[in-house]
Design an enzyme around this catalytic site. Structure first.
Site, PDB file in Angstrom:
ATOM      1  N   ASP A 136       0.863  -1.186   0.000  1.00 41.38           N
ATOM      2  CA  ASP A 136       0.000   0.000   0.000  1.00 41.38           C
ATOM      3  C   ASP A 136       0.897   1.233   0.000  1.00 41.38           C
ATOM      4  O   ASP A 136       1.489   1.582   1.017  1.00 41.38           O
ATOM      5  CB  ASP A 136      -0.904   0.028   1.247  1.00 41.38           C
ATOM      6  CG  ASP A 136      -1.981  -1.051   1.203  1.00 41.38           C
ATOM      7  OD1 ASP A 136      -1.739  -2.105   0.573  1.00 41.38           O
ATOM      8  OD2 ASP A 136      -3.057  -0.849   1.800  1.00 41.38           O
ATOM      9  N   LYS A 199      -6.834   3.248  -3.544  1.00 39.68           N
ATOM     10  CA  LYS A 199      -7.292   3.249  -2.148  1.00 39.68           C
ATOM     11  C   LYS A 199      -7.492   4.692  -1.706  1.00 39.68           C
ATOM     12  O   LYS A 199      -6.720   5.567  -2.082  1.00 39.68           O
ATOM     13  CB  LYS A 199      -6.225   2.536  -1.305  1.00 39.68           C
ATOM     14  CG  LYS A 199      -6.391   2.599   0.199  1.00 39.68           C
ATOM     15  CD  LYS A 199      -5.327   1.742   0.886  1.00 39.68           C
ATOM     16  CE  LYS A 199      -5.288   1.998   2.380  1.00 39.68           C
ATOM     17  NZ  LYS A 199      -4.218   1.258   3.063  1.00 39.68           N
ATOM     18  N   LYS A 235     -10.200   0.115  -2.734  1.00 41.68           N
ATOM     19  CA  LYS A 235     -10.135  -0.078  -1.272  1.00 41.68           C
ATOM     20  C   LYS A 235     -10.421   1.225  -0.533  1.00 41.68           C
ATOM     21  O   LYS A 235      -9.555   2.079  -0.430  1.00 41.68           O
ATOM     22  CB  LYS A 235      -8.751  -0.611  -0.864  1.00 41.68           C
ATOM     23  CG  LYS A 235      -8.564  -0.740   0.653  1.00 41.68           C
ATOM     24  CD  LYS A 235      -7.213  -1.342   1.021  1.00 41.68           C
ATOM     25  CE  LYS A 235      -6.990  -1.286   2.531  1.00 41.68           C
ATOM     26  NZ  LYS A 235      -5.655  -1.758   2.934  1.00 41.68           N
TER      27      LYS A 235
END
Lengths: 299, 293
Positions: A136, A199, A235
């Site tokens: 991430d 995300k 996400k």
């Protein structure tokens, strides 16, 4: 290939987005469908701990929770992944061995993203070498606001290369981007540069994930899919702490991208307290009475 | 000009706000064959929301200093005094005489002041230092049990209500109250008093509606730590005791209580909703003189 001018990405109809979200939140999901949805939510959670106070023991405990959400209720799924800082990846990999739960690691000078390219690449490599399945990363919001879109693009592409087989989630930190137009632009840059997931947030900035901002990103994913045929995951992370809201996210994904995205391969929730709320709802549906946090594990 | 008469819509009180019932349902209780108002027929979801609000407010309320809780209870009494004419007319609407209504309001205000006084005293009176046969300083003190469900008196719609809310919150608990079904006006107006008397949102939550429908959710809710039942229905009492077993709720039954009676007013009412915490403090002797316990 000509370099794309990201200042020309599509503009977002704010009123339309808010109106659409208002309709999504009015859906009523009950009984069978609700149970199915709740189990799906559990299976989509990236159980997260990203605190300065994290310890190996805390990470191990979290891994146990990911595999044994609430053993009193049989046949519950595991969470999709756990999400930790790079230095805890080896601990998590060992603890989760054979469980199917993935290990995600934040990288690239999380959460601010203010560091040199070398450090960010090294950060990523350390996590990947330790066995992280997913990375991430955060984008450089400062460069993005300065209009240096190519810098942001190149950085994502470089990190993607450093990831090897690990899947790359690109955190836009929408709470620092300001407008839907910028969220759309950052989404387009991230996807073109090779993101496997986009995300919303680090969870360190408020507002974190919201339904409208997620919808903007889902629409960007849809356009990207129509244009290139490549699926990109989504996400939302931060601030999603109750089941009802989580189900609304699922409704939105289904209605925007279709059933193909409704698995943890393409949709995740970044959350820490959501799991317990979902478990309490499932217990309520099966046992009939309202539940208390006192009877569920803390982490 | 003749004004159009509009029946007041009374809303419920959850987390310091006045929402309508989640279910959108209403009922109109009658007095002398005339409807008293549009009253929310609360659903189990309202109970759930109220418990969430009460739980959220509990720690903060318990952490306030006892003296401050005392001040706030006193303030409720003051605000109630200032709105006595409204309570007066509502009590009369609900079918009692002017004189009885006056008495009931007086008693309600006095009861609040009585428990306001006890907030910072019950621990001294009931706490204890216990003799033990080891070198420990052993003492017991009282802590709030948590979230308390109150099925308020059906007949005594103001005094009965306040007689239970006051001791419960005096001890640092928060509560979810089901008001009198046939006489709900004072309960809702009392929540307007609470909203303007420095009581943090969520400390007291007041619902109106049908006992038969809602009792099981008070009784079975795992996050409710105690329930006090102030009515006389034997079947309901049995149901309550049975469903409360799951999380070992404290159940207090107050059937056939005369709320005017001075005996109702006593500090043991606070203790009903407290848990004893005993601490073993390792120490050889307490004072310089070497005295031990």
């Amino acid at each position: 290939m000509a370099i794309k001018d990201y200042s020309q990405t599509p503009k977002v109809d704010q009123v339309g987005i808010l109106d659409r979200v208002a309709r999504v939140t009015a859906r009523s999901i009950k009984n069978e469908a609700k149970m199915q949805g709740l189990r799906m939510v559990l299976n989509m959670i990236d159980l997260t701990t990203l605190e300065g106070a994290d310890t190996e023991a805390k990470v191990k405990q979290l891994c146990y929770k990911a595999m044994h959400l609430h053993d009193e209720i049989p046949n519950l799924p595991t969470t999709a992944a756990i999400c930790v800082y790079p230095n805890f990846v080896n601990v998590a990999v060992k603890a989760l061995k054979g469980s199917g739960v993935k290990v995600a690691s934040v990288a690239t000078a999380f959460p601010s993203g203010h560091s040199s390219r070398e450090i960010k690449l090294m950060d990523t490599k350390i996590a990947v070498d330790a066995g992280a399945d997913e990375i991430d990363m955060v984008i450089s919001r400062g460069k993005f606001h300065s209009g240096e879109y190519n810098f942001v693009f190149d950085e994502i592409a470089a990190i993607k290369e450093a990831c090897g087989n690990a899947r790359l989630k690109v955190i836009l930190e929408t709470g620092e981007l300001g407008t839907f137009d910028k969220v759309r632009r950052a989404s387009d840059i991230a996807m073109d540069a090779g993101a496997d997931f986009i995300k919303t947030s680090t969870g360190k900035i408020k507002p974190a994930a919201t339904l409208p901002v997620t919808l903007v990103m889902l629409e960007a994913i849809k356009d990207h899919y129509y244009k290139t045929g490549r699926m990109v995951g989504m996400k939302p992370a931060g601030g999603i702490s109750n089941s009802k809201l989580a189900l609304q996210y699922l409704v939105m994904v289904k209605e925007t991208l279709g059933g193909k995205w409704l698995s943890n391969e393409w949709f995740r929730f970044g959350a820490s307290s959501l799991a317990n709320d979902v478990l309490m709802q499932i217990a309520k549906q099966t046992q009939g009475n309202y539940q208390s946090k006192d009877y569920f594990s803390i982490d | 000009m003749k004004r159009i008469e509009i029946l007041k819509t009374y809303k419920i009180y959850i987390g310091g706000a006045f929402p309508r019932t989640e279910s959108g349902r209403y009922y109109q209780p009658l007095a002398n064959k005339k409807p008293l108002g549009n009253i929310c027929l609360s659903s189990r979801k309202d109970v759930r929301n109220a418990v969430v609000a009460a739980r959220g407010a509990q720690t903060g309320w318990a952490e306030k200093s006892a003296y401050n809780r005392s001040q706030i209870l006193y303030r409720i009494a003051e605000i109630l005094e200032g709105r006595r004419s409204q309570f007066q007319s509502e009590l009369e609407l609900q079918g009692i005489t002017k004189v009885t209504a006056e008495k009931e309001i007086d008693a309600s205000i006095d009861r609040l002041i009585y428990y306001a006084g006890w907030c910072d005293k019950y621990t001294q009176v009931f706490g204890s230092i216990n003799p033990v046969a080891s070198s420990h300083f052993n003492f017991s003190t009282y802590e709030p049990t948590g979230v308390v469900g109150i099925i308020a008196s059906e007949e005594s719609s103001l005094l009965g209500l306040i007689s239970m809310i006051a001791p419960v919150i005096a001890g640092g608990n928060t509560c979810v109250v089901l008001a009198s079904e046939s006489k709900p006006l004072c309960a809702v107006t009392f929540s307007e008093v609470l909203a303007t008397s420095d009581v943090p949102g969520g400390v007291v939550n007041i619902l109106t509606g049908n006992t038969k429908e809602l009792l099981e959710h008070f009784a079975s809710h795992m996050d409710v730590n105690a329930v006090v039942y102030c009515r006389n229905n034997k079947d309901e009492i049995n149901q309550l005791r049975l469903l409360a077993v799951d999380n070992l709720k404290r159940i207090t039954i107050k059937d056939n209580v005369n709320w005017d009676d001075e005996k109702v007013e006593n500090p043991y009412e606070i203790l009903n909703f407290m848990e004893v915490k005993t601490t073993w403090h390792p120490i050889e002797s307490i004072s310089a003189a070497g005295s031990g316990y």
